[in-house]
Design a protein around this motif. Structure first.
Motif, PDB file in Angstrom:
ATOM      1  N   LEU A  88      41.406  40.560  47.120  1.00  0.00           N
ATOM      2  CA  LEU A  88      39.964  40.300  46.976  1.00  0.00           C
ATOM      3  C   LEU A  88      39.797  38.808  46.705  1.00  0.00           C
ATOM      4  O   LEU A  88      40.201  38.312  45.644  1.00  0.00           O
ATOM      5  N   SER A 101      31.444  41.708  44.371  1.00  0.00           N
ATOM      6  CA  SER A 101      30.934  43.055  44.048  1.00  0.00           C
ATOM      7  C   SER A 101      30.658  43.851  45.315  1.00  0.00           C
ATOM      8  O   SER A 101      30.964  45.052  45.384  1.00  0.00           O
ATOM      9  N   SER A 124      44.652  39.623  38.978  1.00  0.00           N
ATOM     10  CA  SER A 124      45.019  38.303  38.461  1.00  0.00           C
ATOM     11  C   SER A 124      44.253  38.076  37.157  1.00  0.00           C
ATOM     12  O   SER A 124      43.236  38.723  36.889  1.00  0.00           O
TER      13      SER A 124
HETATM   14  C1  LIG Z   1      37.387  37.641  41.162  1.00  0.00           C
HETATM   15  C2  LIG Z   1      36.441  37.261  42.303  1.00  0.00           C
HETATM   16  C3  LIG Z   1      36.814  38.046  43.550  1.00  0.00           C
HETATM   17  C4  LIG Z   1      35.007  37.601  41.879  1.00  0.00           C
HETATM   18  O1  LIG Z   1      34.139  37.385  42.991  1.00  0.00           O
HETATM   19  P1  LIG Z   1      32.572  36.988  42.781  1.00  0.00           P
HETATM   20  O2  LIG Z   1      31.917  37.081  44.091  1.00  0.00           O
HETATM   21  O3  LIG Z   1      32.495  35.709  42.056  1.00  0.00           O
HETATM   22  O4  LIG Z   1      32.100  38.172  41.823  1.00  0.00           O
HETATM   23  P2  LIG Z   1      30.592  38.685  41.567  1.00  0.00           P
HETATM   24  O5  LIG Z   1      29.618  37.577  41.758  1.00  0.00           O
HETATM   25  O6  LIG Z   1      30.370  39.914  42.386  1.00  0.00           O
HETATM   26  O7  LIG Z   1      30.689  39.058  40.001  1.00  0.00           O
HETATM   27  C5  LIG Z   1      30.293  40.324  39.476  1.00  0.00           C
HETATM   28  C6  LIG Z   1      30.534  40.355  37.988  1.00  0.00           C
HETATM   29  O8  LIG Z   1      31.943  40.274  37.696  1.00  0.00           O
HETATM   30  C7  LIG Z   1      32.130  39.495  36.494  1.00  0.00           C
HETATM   31  N1  LIG Z   1      32.825  38.239  36.830  1.00  0.00           N
HETATM   32  C8  LIG Z   1      33.040  37.726  38.071  1.00  0.00           C
HETATM   33  N2  LIG Z   1      33.744  36.579  37.975  1.00  0.00           N
HETATM   34  C9  LIG Z   1      33.971  36.366  36.657  1.00  0.00           C
HETATM   35  C10 LIG Z   1      34.635  35.347  35.923  1.00  0.00           C
HETATM   36  N3  LIG Z   1      35.228  34.305  36.519  1.00  0.00           N
HETATM   37  N4  LIG Z   1      34.654  35.438  34.573  1.00  0.00           N
HETATM   38  C11 LIG Z   1      34.053  36.454  33.947  1.00  0.00           C
HETATM   39  N5  LIG Z   1      33.399  37.465  34.586  1.00  0.00           N
HETATM   40  C12 LIG Z   1      33.376  37.416  35.917  1.00  0.00           C
HETATM   41  C13 LIG Z   1      30.737  39.222  35.951  1.00  0.00           C
HETATM   42  O9  LIG Z   1      30.374  40.316  35.131  1.00  0.00           O
HETATM   43  C14 LIG Z   1      29.903  39.204  37.224  1.00  0.00           C
HETATM   44  O10 LIG Z   1      28.541  39.472  37.024  1.00  0.00           O
HETATM   45  P3  LIG Z   1      27.530  38.255  36.668  1.00  0.00           P
HETATM   46  O11 LIG Z   1      27.782  37.133  37.633  1.00  0.00           O
HETATM   47  O12 LIG Z   1      26.181  38.893  36.827  1.00  0.00           O
HETATM   48  O13 LIG Z   1      27.869  37.870  35.258  1.00  0.00           O
HETATM   49  C15 LIG Z   1      36.512  35.739  42.608  1.00  0.00           C
HETATM   50  O14 LIG Z   1      36.315  35.035  41.393  1.00  0.00           O
HETATM   51  C16 LIG Z   1      37.824  35.269  43.215  1.00  0.00           C
HETATM   52  O15 LIG Z   1      37.967  35.245  44.442  1.00  0.00           O
HETATM   53  N6  LIG Z   1      38.780  34.822  42.347  1.00  0.00           N
HETATM   54  C17 LIG Z   1      40.021  34.166  42.755  1.00  0.00           C
HETATM   55  C18 LIG Z   1      40.981  35.066  43.456  1.00  0.00           C
HETATM   56  C19 LIG Z   1      41.415  36.252  42.638  1.00  0.00           C
HETATM   57  O16 LIG Z   1      41.860  36.158  41.502  1.00  0.00           O
HETATM   58  N7  LIG Z   1      41.312  37.429  43.286  1.00  0.00           N
HETATM   59  C20 LIG Z   1      41.710  38.680  42.737  1.00  0.00           C
HETATM   60  C21 LIG Z   1      43.122  38.967  43.056  1.00  0.00           C
HETATM   61  S1  LIG Z   1      43.589  40.496  42.258  1.00  0.00           S
END
Ligand SMILES: CC(C)(COP(=O)(O)OP(=O)(O)OC[C@H]1O[C@@H](n2cnc3c(N)ncnc32)[C@H](O)[C@@H]1OP(=O)(O)O)[C@@H](O)C(=O)NCCC(=O)NCCS
Length: 169
Positions: A88, A101, A124
């Motif tokens: 993801l 999400s 992660s």
């Molecule tokens: C993790 C990841 C996929 C989240 O994607 P995103 O599109 O930013 O997530 P969303 O906007 O749908 O977030 C939904 C909720 O998750 C939580 N959330 C998302 N990122 C967060 C962060 N960095 N810290 C804390 N909470 C977080 C929050 O509750 C958020 O809701 P809010 O924005 O209303 O507070 C993205 O940060 C990413 O690509 N990270 C790097 C790669 C990684 O680690 N991937 C997972 C491998 S297992």
């Protein structure tokens, strides 16, 4: 950051996406995981996409979906063996706007539609709060070796609701 009102579009992965997703993977790891992993750890993690052909084959071997915002690829997610939330990754400029999400909603619906009762992810440290906010529960702390670097992650699981009979997936 303000959440966009726009819901990302979703479509299946196509082989022609491989180069774009490899670049997105690298950017996502480099920027969005910078608070949790040091430069050498992120470089080792991101190097998994250096062999673009192998990376494309990995995505094609899983069930991989792509999110689109304004017609551009904004992120991707993959499901392995119907039970493992394998990947993801969201484009850094579009973080915290609901792209992750939307992808996770789709992966969970697809897995539930295929009869999966429990979805597992090796989250992660950068994604742990994201998965916790979606109801995933931590079960095991892991330390994995990639290219000579040791990275921590957490196995988390979520019980999926059975699909409603007759509903579309
Ligand atoms: C993790 C990841 C996929 C989240 O994607 P995103 O599109 O930013 O997530 P969303 O906007 O749908 O977030 C939904 C909720 O998750 C939580 N959330 C998302 N990122 C967060 C962060 N960095 N810290 C804390 N909470 C977080 C929050 O509750 C958020 O809701 P809010 O924005 O209303 O507070 C993205 O940060 C990413 O690509 N990270 C790097 C790669 C990684 O680690 N991937 C997972 C491998 S297992």
């Amino acid at each position: 950051m303000a959440r966009s009102a726009q819901t990302p579009g979703l479509r299946p992965f196509l082989p022609a996406d491989a180069a774009m997703l490899a670049a997105l993977f690298r950017e996502s790891v480099d920027e969005l995981a910078a608070d949790d992993y040091d430069d050498a750890q992120r470089e080792a993690w991101a190097s998994k996409a250096d062999d673009q052909e192998a990376f494309g084959a990995l995505l094609a071997g899983d069930l991989t979906i792509v999110a689109l915002v304004d017609g551009e690829i904004a992120g991707f997610a993959s499901l392995k063996d119907n039970a493992d939330f394998h990947m993801l990754y969201v484009r850094p400029e579009l973080a915290r706007r609901g792209v992750g999400s939307a992808l996770a909603d789709a992966i969970e619906k697809i897995a539930a539609g295929r009869g999966t009762k429990t979805l597992t992810v090796d989250a992660s440290d950068a994604a742990r709060d994201f998965f916790a906010a979606r109801g995933y529960v931590a079960t095991t702390r892991n330390t994995i070796e990639i290219g000579g670097q040791w990275l921590g992650n957490t196995t988390m699981t979520k019980a999926l609701a059975a699909p409603v009979a007759g509903s579309a997936h």
